[in-house]
Design a protein around this motif. Structure first.
Motif, PDB file in Angstrom:
ATOM      1  N   LEU A   1       0.836  -1.200   0.000  1.00 32.90           N
ATOM      2  CA  LEU A   1       0.000   0.000   0.000  1.00 32.90           C
ATOM      3  C   LEU A   1       0.874   1.254   0.000  1.00 32.90           C
ATOM      4  O   LEU A   1       0.557   2.247  -0.670  1.00 32.90           O
ATOM      5  N   ASN A   2       1.983   1.199   0.727  1.00 29.83           N
ATOM      6  CA  ASN A   2       2.891   2.344   0.738  1.00 29.83           C
ATOM      7  C   ASN A   2       3.562   2.562  -0.615  1.00 29.83           C
ATOM      8  O   ASN A   2       4.020   3.667  -0.918  1.00 29.83           O
ATOM      9  N   ARG A   3       3.636   1.510  -1.432  1.00 32.29           N
ATOM     10  CA  ARG A   3       4.113   1.686  -2.802  1.00 32.29           C
ATOM     11  C   ARG A   3       3.181   2.611  -3.574  1.00 32.29           C
ATOM     12  O   ARG A   3       3.617   3.403  -4.412  1.00 32.29           O
ATOM     13  N   VAL A   4       1.882   2.487  -3.297  1.00 28.36           N
ATOM     14  CA  VAL A   4       0.917   3.374  -3.948  1.00 28.36           C
ATOM     15  C   VAL A   4       1.120   4.805  -3.451  1.00 28.36           C
ATOM     16  O   VAL A   4       1.075   5.758  -4.236  1.00 28.36           O
ATOM     17  N   ILE A   5       1.341   4.961  -2.135  1.00 23.38           N
ATOM     18  CA  ILE A   5       1.615   6.293  -1.583  1.00 23.38           C
ATOM     19  C   ILE A   5       2.884   6.870  -2.220  1.00 23.38           C
ATOM     20  O   ILE A   5       2.945   8.062  -2.554  1.00 23.38           O
ATOM     21  N   GLU A   6       3.890   6.031  -2.400  1.00 23.57           N
ATOM     22  CA  GLU A   6       5.128   6.491  -3.047  1.00 23.57           C
ATOM     23  C   GLU A   6       4.845   6.963  -4.467  1.00 23.57           C
ATOM     24  O   GLU A   6       5.388   7.980  -4.923  1.00 23.57           O
ATOM     25  N   LEU A   7       3.994   6.218  -5.199  1.00 25.95           N
ATOM     26  CA  LEU A   7       3.601   6.643  -6.542  1.00 25.95           C
ATOM     27  C   LEU A   7       2.946   8.020  -6.488  1.00 25.95           C
ATOM     28  O   LEU A   7       3.269   8.912  -7.294  1.00 25.95           O
ATOM     29  N   MET A   8       2.024   8.213  -5.560  1.00 22.96           N
ATOM     30  CA  MET A   8       1.331   9.488  -5.441  1.00 22.96           C
ATOM     31  C   MET A   8       2.305  10.618  -5.096  1.00 22.96           C
ATOM     32  O   MET A   8       2.185  11.737  -5.619  1.00 22.96           O
ATOM     33  N   ASN A   9       3.277  10.330  -4.238  1.00 23.15           N
ATOM     34  CA  ASN A   9       4.197  11.376  -3.805  1.00 23.15           C
ATOM     35  C   ASN A   9       5.206  11.742  -4.888  1.00 23.15           C
ATOM     36  O   ASN A   9       5.568  12.912  -5.039  1.00 23.15           O
ATOM     37  N   THR A  10       5.677  10.751  -5.649  1.00 21.95           N
ATOM     38  CA  THR A  10       6.601  11.079  -6.738  1.00 21.95           C
ATOM     39  C   THR A  10       5.863  11.836  -7.844  1.00 21.95           C
ATOM     40  O   THR A  10       6.427  12.750  -8.458  1.00 21.95           O
ATOM     41  N   PHE A  11       4.604  11.476  -8.086  1.00 29.34           N
ATOM     42  CA  PHE A  11       3.837  12.212  -9.087  1.00 29.34           C
ATOM     43  C   PHE A  11       3.600  13.650  -8.651  1.00 29.34           C
ATOM     44  O   PHE A  11       3.537  14.560  -9.485  1.00 29.34           O
TER      45      PHE A  11
ATOM     46  N   PRO B   1      11.610   9.266 -11.197  1.00 34.33           N
ATOM     47  CA  PRO B   1      11.089   8.656  -9.951  1.00 34.33           C
ATOM     48  C   PRO B   1       9.610   8.277 -10.059  1.00 34.33           C
ATOM     49  O   PRO B   1       9.203   7.215  -9.572  1.00 34.33           O
ATOM     50  N   TRP B   2       8.807   9.128 -10.699  1.00 33.88           N
ATOM     51  CA  TRP B   2       7.382   8.826 -10.881  1.00 33.88           C
ATOM     52  C   TRP B   2       7.192   7.611 -11.775  1.00 33.88           C
ATOM     53  O   TRP B   2       6.397   6.716 -11.460  1.00 33.88           O
ATOM     54  N   LEU B   3       7.929   7.542 -12.873  1.00 31.15           N
ATOM     55  CA  LEU B   3       7.785   6.413 -13.801  1.00 31.15           C
ATOM     56  C   LEU B   3       8.188   5.096 -13.149  1.00 31.15           C
ATOM     57  O   LEU B   3       7.543   4.061 -13.363  1.00 31.15           O
ATOM     58  N   LYS B   4       9.238   5.127 -12.336  1.00 30.99           N
ATOM     59  CA  LYS B   4       9.663   3.902 -11.647  1.00 30.99           C
ATOM     60  C   LYS B   4       8.619   3.472 -10.616  1.00 30.99           C
ATOM     61  O   LYS B   4       8.319   2.281 -10.485  1.00 30.99           O
ATOM     62  N   ALA B   5       8.082   4.433  -9.875  1.00 34.68           N
ATOM     63  CA  ALA B   5       7.056   4.100  -8.875  1.00 34.68           C
ATOM     64  C   ALA B   5       5.803   3.566  -9.562  1.00 34.68           C
ATOM     65  O   ALA B   5       5.170   2.616  -9.078  1.00 34.68           O
ATOM     66  N   ARG B   6       5.424   4.153 -10.691  1.00 32.71           N
ATOM     67  CA  ARG B   6       4.267   3.676 -11.441  1.00 32.71           C
ATOM     68  C   ARG B   6       4.481   2.243 -11.920  1.00 32.71           C
ATOM     69  O   ARG B   6       3.576   1.405 -11.858  1.00 32.71           O
ATOM     70  N   GLU B   7       5.687   1.956 -12.383  1.00 32.91           N
ATOM     71  CA  GLU B   7       5.998   0.608 -12.861  1.00 32.91           C
ATOM     72  C   GLU B   7       5.905  -0.421 -11.738  1.00 32.91           C
ATOM     73  O   GLU B   7       5.371  -1.523 -11.936  1.00 32.91           O
TER      74      GLU B   7
ATOM     75  N   GLN C   1       3.361  -3.605 -11.601  1.00 34.80           N
ATOM     76  CA  GLN C   1       3.813  -4.986 -11.405  1.00 34.80           C
ATOM     77  C   GLN C   1       3.035  -5.664 -10.288  1.00 34.80           C
ATOM     78  O   GLN C   1       2.663  -6.840 -10.396  1.00 34.80           O
ATOM     79  N   LEU C   2       2.774  -4.933  -9.207  1.00 35.95           N
ATOM     80  CA  LEU C   2       1.983  -5.486  -8.101  1.00 35.95           C
ATOM     81  C   LEU C   2       0.535  -5.726  -8.532  1.00 35.95           C
ATOM     82  O   LEU C   2      -0.089  -6.700  -8.105  1.00 35.95           O
ATOM     83  N   LEU C   3       0.014  -4.842  -9.379  1.00 36.15           N
ATOM     84  CA  LEU C   3      -1.328  -5.059  -9.912  1.00 36.15           C
ATOM     85  C   LEU C   3      -1.371  -6.315 -10.771  1.00 36.15           C
ATOM     86  O   LEU C   3      -2.301  -7.128 -10.668  1.00 36.15           O
ATOM     87  N   SER C   4      -0.361  -6.494 -11.612  1.00 37.72           N
ATOM     88  CA  SER C   4      -0.304  -7.671 -12.484  1.00 37.72           C
ATOM     89  C   SER C   4      -0.188  -8.954 -11.675  1.00 37.72           C
ATOM     90  O   SER C   4      -0.718  -9.999 -12.063  1.00 37.72           O
ATOM     91  N   ALA C   5       0.514  -8.873 -10.542  1.00 39.93           N
ATOM     92  CA  ALA C   5       0.684 -10.039  -9.674  1.00 39.93           C
ATOM     93  C   ALA C   5      -0.508 -10.232  -8.730  1.00 39.93           C
ATOM     94  O   ALA C   5      -0.466 -11.111  -7.862  1.00 39.93           O
ATOM     95  N   GLN C   6      -1.544  -9.397  -8.907  1.00 34.18           N
ATOM     96  CA  GLN C   6      -2.759  -9.469  -8.086  1.00 34.18           C
ATOM     97  C   GLN C   6      -2.443  -9.338  -6.592  1.00 34.18           C
ATOM     98  O   GLN C   6      -2.997 -10.047  -5.758  1.00 34.18           O
TER      99      GLN C   6
END
Length: 582
Positions: free
Chosen positions: A39-49, A121-127, A131-136
């Motif tokens: 879940l914090n990976r999602v927060i990281e995505l939001m923060n880098t964006f 940083p945003w593109l890496k966090a998005r990726e 990947q976590l979405l693809s892995a369900q």
């Protein structure tokens, strides 16, 4: 051959069972911590964006300024953006890893345009999140919110690419009426708002899912007590930001005073919560916790403390409210960084890596109790309308029959206790609830107030005695409510009772509306709170959404002397209008 003395066999069996139980608990803890990290990976995505969002905001404002300054003829000195300002190239060891992103366009020397390096940083966090979405790896309730957010972010990126090209390629020269520029800026306005809206909805869903399914362990009490203190300020700051976004600058002095009191209170508790207890059960590692805690509070004196009393010059092409909100979130986002630094210490893996320069392994408690971080807020960009000077005739005000009923009624404070358990997702029950509550708020007056408390596994106060003329703020909060988790109506009733003890409307009608699909029992504890509310002169009404009320509950309602309705027999809108006007 092993010889067992009498009684040893049972003892060994008990030891084996205990060991297996501890192993199972450990595995469960590892699973919980890993899910919070995801879940914090999602927060990281939001923060880098958010860093990209900030730069793109300044570019959009600069283009708007360039159009304003060029009304009597194009002035090229005002046309610049991140692509023209950062026109060089960047290279560092490992930058080749970013070439896989189509948004990155290296040259023949394997150098990346400087303005594009901010995207990495945003593109890496998005990726990582993809990947976590693809892995369900994410719960199905969370996934739609992530997808909506990333889609809006990608759309804003594409729109900003158009702006970069328009300015850097001087496409404004053959566009003297700035028609293409206006299209680009209108697209920015639309996608900035979409990103903001989806960011709030995603954050709300992450928080609800975390609190319901992944609450922190009871270990590391000092750290969690400290976090509760920090959350008081964070909640107040978030409420302040939402008020500013809704263009209400009248509450600045009140928020500022409350924040300063919380700051003094939090610092006074530092030695109680952290310094003596040290947080991690080791003699030396608690100092890190203590330092992060104090930094959170002391940094406010150089960031947000100036906001309420500062004078700001707003250029003619910008709204004062927009300027104020964006000034505020620069400070807010800096405070979020301090908050997340504190939360990072809760993760033993992060702490071990952070402190490897200074502490030995014996000084570090690697027990993990990972906590959820907070996202930074996004910027607001809106175009100021062209002043309309033509004389117009104002038509006489016409009121609907519903509005007439509202105007003639006593002021009402409606406290909505909303069921947001998972069962509310069925048959559009939650959408029906939002639609009709929003309709009523749309016709209510400044004298009327609304409070909203949700309950599922836990209860949460969404709105607290807000005057109904602050419609944008109210509707925004209602729109972000989502349903997930189990049903715990008792916690909701306790929250409502406490709310009304300090926020009762003295010269009007106070009513609690419980909106539910009825998937809970009316326990003795709930009945006792209802009785207390009734004794205090506060109305209580149950509204069952799309489901007939159980006969046993009707008997209880009649015995308690409270109203009840079900929307399968009576129109929901008529029900709430009746309650708000009787």
């Amino acid at each position: 051959m092993l010889f067992l003395y009498p009684g040893m066999k049972n003892s060994l069996t008990l030891l084996t069972f205990t060991g297996m139980l501890l192993f199972h608990v450990q595995l469960s803890a590892q699973g919980r911590n890993e899910e919070v990290r995801e879940l914090n990976r999602v927060i990281e995505l939001m923060n880098t964006f958010s860093f990209c969002n900030q730069q793109w905001y300044f570019d959009a404002v600069q283009l708007r300024k360039a159009l304003h300054e060029s009304t009597d003829g194009i002035n090229e000195n005002y046309f610049y953006c991140s692509k023209t300002q950062h026109s060089g190239f960047v290279y560092y060891s490992g930058i080749e890893e970013s070439f896989r992103f189509p948004e990155i366009t290296p040259n023949a020397q394997k150098q990346v345009p400087a303005y594009q390096s901010d995207y990495i940083p945003w593109l890496k966090a998005r990726e990582r999140v993809q990947q976590l979405l693809s892995a369900q790896r994410y719960n199905s309730a969370v996934i739609p919110f992530i997808l909506d957010y990333t889609a809006a972010a990608d759309s804003l990126f594409a729109t900003h690419t158009d702006l970069n090209n328009y300015v850097s390629e001087k496409a404004y020269l053959p566009d003297p009426l700035f028609q293409k520029a206006e299209v680009i800026l209108n697209d920015h306005q639309r996608w900035f708002k979409a990103c903001y809206d989806h960011s709030l909805r995603l954050d709300s869903m992450l928080q609800q899912y975390y609190q319901t399914h992944l609450p922190p362990f009871t270990t590391h009490a000092a750290l969690q007590n400290g976090q509760k203190e920090l959350d008081k300020s964070m909640d107040l700051l978030a409420e302040w930001a939402a008020t500013l976004y809704a263009e209400d600058l009248s509450e600045n002095a009140r928020y500022d005073a409350q924040l300063r009191l919380l700051n003094e209170e939090g610092l006074s508790k530092d030695s109680v919560y952290l310094f003596h207890t040290r947080g991690y059960g080791r003699p030396n590692s608690g100092f890190w916790l203590h330092t992060r805690y104090r930094t959170f509070y002391t940094s406010m004196k150089s960031t947000v403390y100036w906001f309420a009393s500062s004078e700001r010059h707003t250029p003619p092409f910008m709204k004062t409210s927009q300027r104020a909100y964006n000034d505020f979130i620069r400070s807010y986002n800096a405070i979020v960084e301090d908050y997340n630094d504190y939360i990072a210490i809760a993760d033993g893996l992060t702490f071990a890596k952070t402190s490897e320069c200074c502490l030995s392994r014996s000084e570090i408690d690697t027990n993990q109790n990972v906590l959820l971080m907070k996202p930074r807020l996004l910027y607001k960009f809106e175009l100021t309308p062209v002043p309309f000077t033509q004389t117009t005739i104002t038509a006489p005000e016409t009121l609907s029959s519903d509005e007439t009923l509202i105007r003639e009624a006593l002021p009402h404070h409606l406290v909505y206790l909303l069921d947001v358990s998972s069962s509310m997702n069925g048959a559009n029950k939650l959408d029906l609830l939002k639609e009709n509550v929003s309709y009523l708020v749309g016709i209510q007056r400044e004298a009327d107030q609304i409070s909203v408390v949700t309950f599922s596994g836990t209860s949460q106060t969404i709105l607290r005695a807000v005057p109904c003329n602050r419609k944008e703020l109210i509707l925004d909060k209602i729109g972000r409510i989502s349903a997930t988790g189990q049903t715990n109506v008792y916690e909701g009733f306790k929250t409502v009772k406490g709310l009304l003890e300090s926020n009762r409307l003295e010269n009007g009608v106070n009513t609690v509306l419980i909106l539910t699909d009825g998937e809970f029992a009316l326990t003795d504890q709930i009945r006792a709170i209802i009785t207390d509310l009734k004794t205090a002169g506060i109305g209580v009404c149950f509204i069952y959404l799309g489901k007939e009320i159980p006969p046993k509950n009707k008997k209880i309602f009649r015995k308690l002397g409270i109203d009840y309705y079900d929307t399968s027999k009576t129109d929901f809108r008529k029900i709430v209008l009746k309650i708000a006007t009787e």
